[in-house]
Design a protein around this motif. Structure first.
Motif, PDB file in Angstrom:
ATOM      1  N   ASP A 172       0.819  -1.208   0.000  1.00  0.00           N
ATOM      2  CA  ASP A 172       0.000   0.000   0.000  1.00  0.00           C
ATOM      3  C   ASP A 172       0.858   1.266   0.000  1.00  0.00           C
ATOM      4  OD1 ASP A 172      -2.298  -1.483  -0.018  1.00  0.00           O
ATOM      5  OD2 ASP A 172      -2.591  -1.397   2.158  1.00  0.00           O
ATOM      6  N   LEU A 173       2.061   1.162   0.582  1.00  0.00           N
ATOM      7  CA  LEU A 173       2.971   2.303   0.623  1.00  0.00           C
ATOM      8  C   LEU A 173       3.833   2.418  -0.626  1.00  0.00           C
ATOM      9  CD1 LEU A 173       4.108   2.073   4.352  1.00  0.00           C
ATOM     10  CD2 LEU A 173       2.558   3.756   3.336  1.00  0.00           C
ATOM     11  N   GLY A 174       3.549   1.568  -1.619  1.00  0.00           N
ATOM     12  CA  GLY A 174       4.215   1.699  -2.909  1.00  0.00           C
ATOM     13  C   GLY A 174       5.333   0.718  -3.172  1.00  0.00           C
ATOM     14  N   SER A 175       5.560  -0.236  -2.295  1.00  0.00           N
ATOM     15  CA  SER A 175       6.635  -1.207  -2.512  1.00  0.00           C
ATOM     16  C   SER A 175       6.214  -2.246  -3.548  1.00  0.00           C
ATOM     17  CB  SER A 175       6.976  -1.915  -1.197  1.00  0.00           C
ATOM     18  OG  SER A 175       7.532  -1.010  -0.261  1.00  0.00           O
ATOM     19  N   SER A 176       7.145  -2.583  -4.415  1.00  0.00           N
ATOM     20  CA  SER A 176       6.893  -3.658  -5.362  1.00  0.00           C
ATOM     21  C   SER A 176       7.022  -4.994  -4.632  1.00  0.00           C
ATOM     22  CB  SER A 176       7.901  -3.595  -6.516  1.00  0.00           C
ATOM     23  OG  SER A 176       9.220  -3.774  -6.030  1.00  0.00           O
ATOM     24  N   LYS A 177       6.646  -6.081  -5.294  1.00  0.00           N
ATOM     25  CA  LYS A 177       6.745  -7.396  -4.658  1.00  0.00           C
ATOM     26  C   LYS A 177       8.190  -7.743  -4.322  1.00  0.00           C
ATOM     27  CE  LYS A 177       2.550  -9.484  -6.552  1.00  0.00           C
ATOM     28  NZ  LYS A 177       1.994 -10.627  -7.320  1.00  0.00           N
ATOM     29  N   LEU A 178       9.098  -7.426  -5.247  1.00  0.00           N
ATOM     30  CA  LEU A 178      10.506  -7.713  -5.001  1.00  0.00           C
ATOM     31  C   LEU A 178      11.035  -6.884  -3.842  1.00  0.00           C
ATOM     32  CD1 LEU A 178      13.003  -9.262  -5.894  1.00  0.00           C
ATOM     33  CD2 LEU A 178      13.519  -7.393  -7.492  1.00  0.00           C
ATOM     34  N   HIS A 179      10.657  -5.615  -3.800  1.00  0.00           N
ATOM     35  CA  HIS A 179      11.100  -4.738  -2.714  1.00  0.00           C
ATOM     36  C   HIS A 179      10.503  -5.184  -1.386  1.00  0.00           C
ATOM     37  CE1 HIS A 179      11.434  -0.932  -0.376  1.00  0.00           C
ATOM     38  NE2 HIS A 179      12.576  -0.849  -1.044  1.00  0.00           N
ATOM     39  N   THR A 180       9.271  -5.650  -1.397  1.00  0.00           N
ATOM     40  CA  THR A 180       8.637  -6.141  -0.172  1.00  0.00           C
ATOM     41  C   THR A 180       9.348  -7.381   0.354  1.00  0.00           C
ATOM     42  OG1 THR A 180       6.481  -5.291  -0.900  1.00  0.00           O
ATOM     43  CG2 THR A 180       6.480  -6.974   0.826  1.00  0.00           C
ATOM     44  N   ILE A 181       9.719  -8.273  -0.562  1.00  0.00           N
ATOM     45  CA  ILE A 181      10.443  -9.471  -0.140  1.00  0.00           C
ATOM     46  C   ILE A 181      11.795  -9.098   0.459  1.00  0.00           C
ATOM     47  CG2 ILE A 181      11.580 -11.561  -0.983  1.00  0.00           C
ATOM     48  CD1 ILE A 181       9.320 -11.855  -3.004  1.00  0.00           C
ATOM     49  N   ARG A 182      12.479  -8.145  -0.180  1.00  0.00           N
ATOM     50  CA  ARG A 182      13.825  -7.786   0.270  1.00  0.00           C
ATOM     51  C   ARG A 182      13.820  -7.012   1.578  1.00  0.00           C
ATOM     52  NH1 ARG A 182      17.390  -3.523  -0.752  1.00  0.00           N
ATOM     53  NH2 ARG A 182      15.835  -2.494  -2.050  1.00  0.00           N
ATOM     54  N   ARG A 183      12.841  -6.132   1.769  1.00  0.00           N
ATOM     55  CA  ARG A 183      12.849  -5.249   2.935  1.00  0.00           C
ATOM     56  C   ARG A 183      11.949  -5.722   4.076  1.00  0.00           C
ATOM     57  NH1 ARG A 183      14.973  -0.215   2.012  1.00  0.00           N
ATOM     58  NH2 ARG A 183      14.840  -0.106   4.302  1.00  0.00           N
ATOM     59  N   VAL A 184      11.001  -6.620   3.786  1.00  0.00           N
ATOM     60  CA  VAL A 184      10.063  -7.059   4.825  1.00  0.00           C
ATOM     61  C   VAL A 184      10.202  -8.562   5.087  1.00  0.00           C
ATOM     62  CG1 VAL A 184       7.648  -7.201   5.530  1.00  0.00           C
ATOM     63  CG2 VAL A 184       8.451  -5.222   4.220  1.00  0.00           C
ATOM     64  N   VAL A 185      10.023  -9.359   4.025  1.00  0.00           N
ATOM     65  CA  VAL A 185       9.995 -10.813   4.207  1.00  0.00           C
ATOM     66  C   VAL A 185      11.355 -11.344   4.647  1.00  0.00           C
ATOM     67  CG1 VAL A 185       9.592 -13.030   3.078  1.00  0.00           C
ATOM     68  CG2 VAL A 185       8.134 -11.068   2.545  1.00  0.00           C
ATOM     69  N   LEU A 186      12.412 -10.940   3.958  1.00  0.00           N
ATOM     70  CA  LEU A 186      13.743 -11.461   4.269  1.00  0.00           C
ATOM     71  C   LEU A 186      14.181 -11.138   5.698  1.00  0.00           C
ATOM     72  CD1 LEU A 186      16.158 -13.019   3.271  1.00  0.00           C
ATOM     73  CD2 LEU A 186      17.095 -10.901   2.320  1.00  0.00           C
ATOM     74  N   PRO A 187      14.039  -9.886   6.183  1.00  0.00           N
ATOM     75  CA  PRO A 187      14.426  -9.623   7.580  1.00  0.00           C
ATOM     76  C   PRO A 187      13.608 -10.430   8.588  1.00  0.00           C
ATOM     77  CG  PRO A 187      14.280  -7.565   6.364  1.00  0.00           C
ATOM     78  CD  PRO A 187      13.718  -8.621   5.470  1.00  0.00           C
ATOM     79  N   LEU A 188      12.311 -10.602   8.313  1.00  0.00           N
ATOM     80  CA  LEU A 188      11.477 -11.356   9.248  1.00  0.00           C
ATOM     81  C   LEU A 188      11.804 -12.840   9.246  1.00  0.00           C
ATOM     82  CD1 LEU A 188       7.986  -9.659   8.652  1.00  0.00           C
ATOM     83  CD2 LEU A 188       9.503  -9.381  10.629  1.00  0.00           C
ATOM     84  N   SER A 189      12.298 -13.336   8.114  1.00  0.00           N
ATOM     85  CA  SER A 189      12.605 -14.769   8.009  1.00  0.00           C
ATOM     86  C   SER A 189      14.047 -15.079   8.384  1.00  0.00           C
ATOM     87  CB  SER A 189      12.346 -15.257   6.579  1.00  0.00           C
ATOM     88  OG  SER A 189      13.218 -14.613   5.658  1.00  0.00           O
ATOM     89  N   LEU A 190      14.813 -14.069   8.787  1.00  0.00           N
ATOM     90  CA  LEU A 190      16.229 -14.268   9.071  1.00  0.00           C
ATOM     91  C   LEU A 190      16.494 -15.322  10.152  1.00  0.00           C
ATOM     92  CD1 LEU A 190      18.997 -13.339   8.173  1.00  0.00           C
ATOM     93  CD2 LEU A 190      18.917 -11.544   9.920  1.00  0.00           C
ATOM     94  N   PRO A 191      15.724 -15.368  11.252  1.00  0.00           N
ATOM     95  CA  PRO A 191      15.987 -16.434  12.238  1.00  0.00           C
ATOM     96  C   PRO A 191      15.897 -17.834  11.650  1.00  0.00           C
ATOM     97  CG  PRO A 191      14.564 -14.754  13.184  1.00  0.00           C
ATOM     98  CD  PRO A 191      14.679 -14.437  11.720  1.00  0.00           C
ATOM     99  N   GLY A 192      14.869 -18.091  10.841  1.00  0.00           N
ATOM    100  CA  GLY A 192      14.739 -19.399  10.218  1.00  0.00           C
ATOM    101  C   GLY A 192      15.839 -19.671   9.211  1.00  0.00           C
ATOM    102  N   LEU A 193      16.237 -18.627   8.463  1.00  0.00           N
ATOM    103  CA  LEU A 193      17.311 -18.788   7.480  1.00  0.00           C
ATOM    104  C   LEU A 193      18.632 -19.121   8.165  1.00  0.00           C
ATOM    105  CD1 LEU A 193      18.357 -18.600   4.581  1.00  0.00           C
ATOM    106  CD2 LEU A 193      18.627 -16.132   4.918  1.00  0.00           C
ATOM    107  N   LEU A 194      18.945 -18.415   9.241  1.00  0.00           N
ATOM    108  CA  LEU A 194      20.183 -18.681   9.970  1.00  0.00           C
ATOM    109  C   LEU A 194      20.175 -20.066  10.597  1.00  0.00           C
ATOM    110  CD1 LEU A 194      20.725 -15.212  11.706  1.00  0.00           C
ATOM    111  CD2 LEU A 194      21.932 -16.132   9.721  1.00  0.00           C
TER     112      LEU A 194
END
Length: 283
Positions: free
Chosen positions: A183-205
């Motif tokens: 809604d704030l104008g982020s594309s899907k790729l930008h949302t994954i990079r700035r929102v999804v990836l940081p939130l999933s970092l514990p599982g990734l590590l």
């Protein structure tokens, strides 16, 4: 019985298990590492470790390669899996876990059957006429006893350990956060990079640790899929205990490998500090 007494009673089996199968083996490894064959204190075994530095480095490189491949395959799979319905998620998670229900040795032997010179892949290529024929004989593609076969074996055996922690975290991400970003104008790729990836970092590590550590220390995969031509640190340790009967050097190598593993876990916990979510690794 009070709650405190009940809790203490329930804790005792865990402490007994830890003492017998964690603390006692570590003490034995330390004892053999810092002694010689006569039982006297000695650092001779550690001096010999420098001769195996190329092998240790090769093990780390193989572990990194397998871990990176698992991330490339596992992260997108876990992400798209978390976006399906609960019913589909349960089915797919079951399929991911299904190979883990089979014995590790059987899974590795199955790859030998697939990759062998007379295995499934070469039989298929021969059936469709893609293999060379020299003097009337079909020349198979040599897939087994190669570096690629060893890395494939690592990825095949440990990929679920990358998928499941990442999926566990992604499945709990609040979709309203993704909607707010869009809604704030982020594309899907930008949302994954700035929102999804940081939130999933514990599982990734957590997934990185659960894949990298066994890949570095494995020996059975290299023996069966590498044909003895590829020697990693796990093979050296196994040979020192099984054939060379040099427990001191084997323990010293195990001690160094254990330190490397603790460094890996420490690095994971360092980057995981302050992060919320499942899948984190705690020492």
């Amino acid at each position: 019985m009070s709650k405190r007494g009940l809790k203490g009673l329930l804790d005792k089996p865990y402490f007994l298990w830890s003492a017998l199968f964690i603390i006692a083996p570590l003490i034995m490894v330390a004892y053999y590492a810092f002694t010689d064959r006569s039982g006297a204190f000695s650092l001779t075994s550690f001096n010999q470790i420098f001769d195996y530095f190329p092998t240790i480095l090769l093990s780390i490189l193989y572990g990194l390669a397998a871990t990176i491949i698992c991330i490339v395959i596992g992260y997108p799979f876990a992400y798209f899996l978390s976006k399906h319905t609960k019913r589909t998620q349960r089915t797919m998670v079951l399929l991911v876990m299904l190979p883990m229900w089979m014995n590790f040795l059987i899974r590795t032997y199955s790859l030998m059957t697939i990759l062998g010179d007379s295995g499934v892949i070469n039989s298929f290529l021969s059936a469709i006429g893609l293999l060379k024929v020299v003097d009337g004989e079909v020349v198979p593609v040599h897939l087994i006893n190669t570096s690629g076969a060893v890395i494939l074996g690592m990825v095949y055996n440990f990929l679920p350990y990358m998928i499941l922690p990442i999926y566990s975290v992604l499945s709990k991400v609040d979709n309203s956060l993704l909607e707010a970003a869009q809604d704030l104008g982020s594309s899907k790729l930008h949302t994954i990079r700035r929102v999804v990836l940081p939130l999933s970092l514990p599982g990734l590590l957590s997934g990185i640790t659960m894949v990298f550590v066994p890949c570095v220390s494995t020996f059975y995969i290299t023996q069966k899929l590498g044909g003895g031509q590829i020697v990693l640190i796990g093979d050296v340790i196994e040979s020192q205990f099984q054939s060379a009967n040099n427990y001191n050097l084997g323990a010293a190598l195990s001690f160094v490998l254990m330190i490397l593993i603790f460094i890996c876990l420490g690095a994971v916990n360092y980057f995981d500090r302050g992060k919320e979510g499942d899948g984190g690794v705690v020492i």
